[in-house]
Write a protein that holds these residues in place. Sequence first.
Motif, mmCIF file in Angstrom:
data_model
loop_
_atom_site.group_PDB
_atom_site.id
_atom_site.type_symbol
_atom_site.label_atom_id
_atom_site.label_comp_id
_atom_site.label_asym_id
_atom_site.label_seq_id
_atom_site.Cartn_x
_atom_site.Cartn_y
_atom_site.Cartn_z
ATOM 1 N N ARG A 1 -40.553 -42.188 52.629
ATOM 2 C CA ARG A 1 -39.192 -42.638 51.870
ATOM 3 C C ARG A 1 -39.102 -42.209 50.566
ATOM 4 O O ARG A 1 -37.882 -41.871 50.216
ATOM 5 N N PRO A 2 -39.954 -41.970 49.574
ATOM 6 C CA PRO A 2 -39.747 -41.393 48.216
ATOM 7 C C PRO A 2 -39.348 -39.833 48.574
ATOM 8 O O PRO A 2 -38.522 -39.438 47.589
ATOM 9 N N MET A 3 -39.619 -39.215 49.412
ATOM 10 C CA MET A 3 -39.161 -37.740 49.703
ATOM 11 C C MET A 3 -37.517 -37.722 49.953
ATOM 12 O O MET A 3 -37.033 -36.689 49.590
ATOM 13 N N ARG A 4 -36.869 -38.801 50.296
ATOM 14 C CA ARG A 4 -35.576 -38.686 50.240
ATOM 15 C C ARG A 4 -34.777 -38.128 49.002
ATOM 16 O O ARG A 4 -33.679 -38.031 48.888
ATOM 17 N N TRP A 5 -35.651 -38.422 47.906
ATOM 18 C CA TRP A 5 -35.101 -38.097 46.510
ATOM 19 C C TRP A 5 -35.360 -36.721 46.101
ATOM 20 O O TRP A 5 -34.974 -36.175 45.009
ATOM 21 N N ILE A 6 -35.924 -36.001 46.881
ATOM 22 C CA ILE A 6 -36.538 -34.658 46.532
ATOM 23 C C ILE A 6 -35.318 -33.719 46.410
ATOM 24 O O ILE A 6 -35.013 -33.018 45.524
ATOM 25 N N PRO A 7 -34.120 -33.949 47.522
ATOM 26 C CA PRO A 7 -33.151 -32.806 47.563
ATOM 27 C C PRO A 7 -32.018 -33.257 46.317
ATOM 28 O O PRO A 7 -31.651 -32.178 45.493
ATOM 29 N N PRO A 8 -31.837 -34.351 45.991
ATOM 30 C CA PRO A 8 -30.944 -34.665 44.776
ATOM 31 C C PRO A 8 -31.685 -34.275 43.540
ATOM 32 O O PRO A 8 -31.034 -33.675 42.329
ATOM 33 N N ILE A 9 -33.056 -34.386 43.418
ATOM 34 C CA ILE A 9 -33.628 -33.890 42.218
ATOM 35 C C ILE A 9 -33.561 -32.101 42.138
ATOM 36 O O ILE A 9 -33.556 -31.723 40.997
ATOM 37 N N LEU A 10 -33.902 -31.775 43.289
ATOM 38 C CA LEU A 10 -33.858 -30.220 43.277
ATOM 39 C C LEU A 10 -32.208 -29.829 42.993
ATOM 40 O O LEU A 10 -32.301 -28.795 42.279
ATOM 41 N N SER A 11 -31.302 -30.418 43.334
ATOM 42 C CA SER A 11 -30.007 -30.256 43.188
ATOM 43 C C SER A 11 -29.672 -30.172 41.517
ATOM 44 O O SER A 11 -29.068 -29.479 40.787
ATOM 45 N N LEU A 12 -29.980 -31.351 40.977
ATOM 46 C CA LEU A 12 -29.946 -31.661 39.661
ATOM 47 C C LEU A 12 -30.491 -30.685 38.768
ATOM 48 O O LEU A 12 -29.971 -30.196 37.821
ATOM 49 N N LEU A 13 -31.659 -30.218 39.324
ATOM 50 C CA LEU A 13 -32.299 -29.043 38.195
ATOM 51 C C LEU A 13 -31.733 -27.776 38.446
ATOM 52 O O LEU A 13 -31.626 -27.029 37.446
ATOM 53 N N GLY A 14 -30.933 -27.586 39.279
ATOM 54 C CA GLY A 14 -30.090 -26.440 39.586
ATOM 55 C C GLY A 14 -28.772 -26.360 38.699
ATOM 56 O O GLY A 14 -28.720 -25.572 37.967
ATOM 57 N N ILE A 15 -28.323 -27.636 38.594
ATOM 58 C CA ILE A 15 -26.997 -28.084 37.491
ATOM 59 C C ILE A 15 -27.764 -27.733 36.235
ATOM 60 O O ILE A 15 -26.965 -27.165 35.378
ATOM 61 N N VAL A 16 -28.902 -28.297 35.921
ATOM 62 C CA VAL A 16 -29.436 -28.301 34.550
ATOM 63 C C VAL A 16 -29.834 -26.623 34.080
ATOM 64 O O VAL A 16 -29.611 -26.368 32.948
ATOM 65 N N LEU A 17 -30.350 -25.843 35.179
ATOM 66 C CA LEU A 17 -30.510 -24.689 34.882
ATOM 67 C C LEU A 17 -29.274 -23.810 34.577
ATOM 68 O O LEU A 17 -29.070 -23.005 33.642
ATOM 69 N N VAL A 18 -28.445 -23.945 35.170
ATOM 70 C CA VAL A 18 -27.005 -23.646 35.031
ATOM 71 C C VAL A 18 -26.477 -23.705 33.667
ATOM 72 O O VAL A 18 -26.246 -22.986 32.739
ATOM 73 N N LEU A 19 -26.364 -24.957 33.161
ATOM 74 C CA LEU A 19 -25.897 -25.696 31.975
ATOM 75 C C LEU A 19 -26.759 -24.841 30.977
ATOM 76 O O LEU A 19 -26.255 -24.555 29.689
ATOM 77 N N TRP A 20 -28.039 -25.277 31.025
ATOM 78 C CA TRP A 20 -28.957 -24.842 29.867
ATOM 79 C C TRP A 20 -28.577 -23.126 29.781
ATOM 80 O O TRP A 20 -28.815 -22.748 28.547
ATOM 81 N N THR A 21 -28.515 -22.387 31.056
ATOM 82 C CA THR A 21 -28.424 -21.010 30.988
ATOM 83 C C THR A 21 -27.134 -20.639 30.015
ATOM 84 O O THR A 21 -26.904 -19.705 28.866
ATOM 85 N N TRP A 22 -26.012 -21.350 30.336
ATOM 86 C CA TRP A 22 -24.799 -21.311 29.756
ATOM 87 C C TRP A 22 -24.881 -21.464 27.986
ATOM 88 O O TRP A 22 -24.427 -20.823 27.196
#
Length: 169
Positions: free
Chosen positions: A72-93
Amino acid sequence: MGAALFVLASGFLPWFESQWAVFASGVDGYETNEASAWAASTAWSAALVLNAASAAVAVLLARADHQSHRRRPMRWIPPILSLLGIVLVLWTWIRLPRADTLSGGGWATGVEGDIGDIVRDRLEILHLDGLRYDVGWGLYIGILAMSSLWALLVAQAFVLGKQRKAARP
């Protein structure tokens, strides 16, 4: 899965651009050079791959056994990974250095480089008369694509949670 393909495809759009003034055949004009996320930045490339991986994990979790309460808690892994990717793009920019003079330094490519060259991982934002280095319109499309994928992954996590609650005896 279409959203993940949209994310990966957005990486081929112009995420960084350079533009410089030229005078040829008696006419003033501008030359433009563009670089995709894949060619411009390792961090942006990693963020795109992270988002695509999050979609793959989401597909695997959706096909997994819905009876397992441990997952059940694993269902949140994909959105967390995706959000980390968004943060990485914004942080780099946000961390791209802003240069306001020719002595900015990082935009120059060295002896063998030319004005307008875009060097991977040596990006700077520079706005001078006749010379401009800045993010391109592809960055905005990429952020939109990643944000859309993230929203779909969050929605899927909620749906999987409801399905698992309904499946309990």
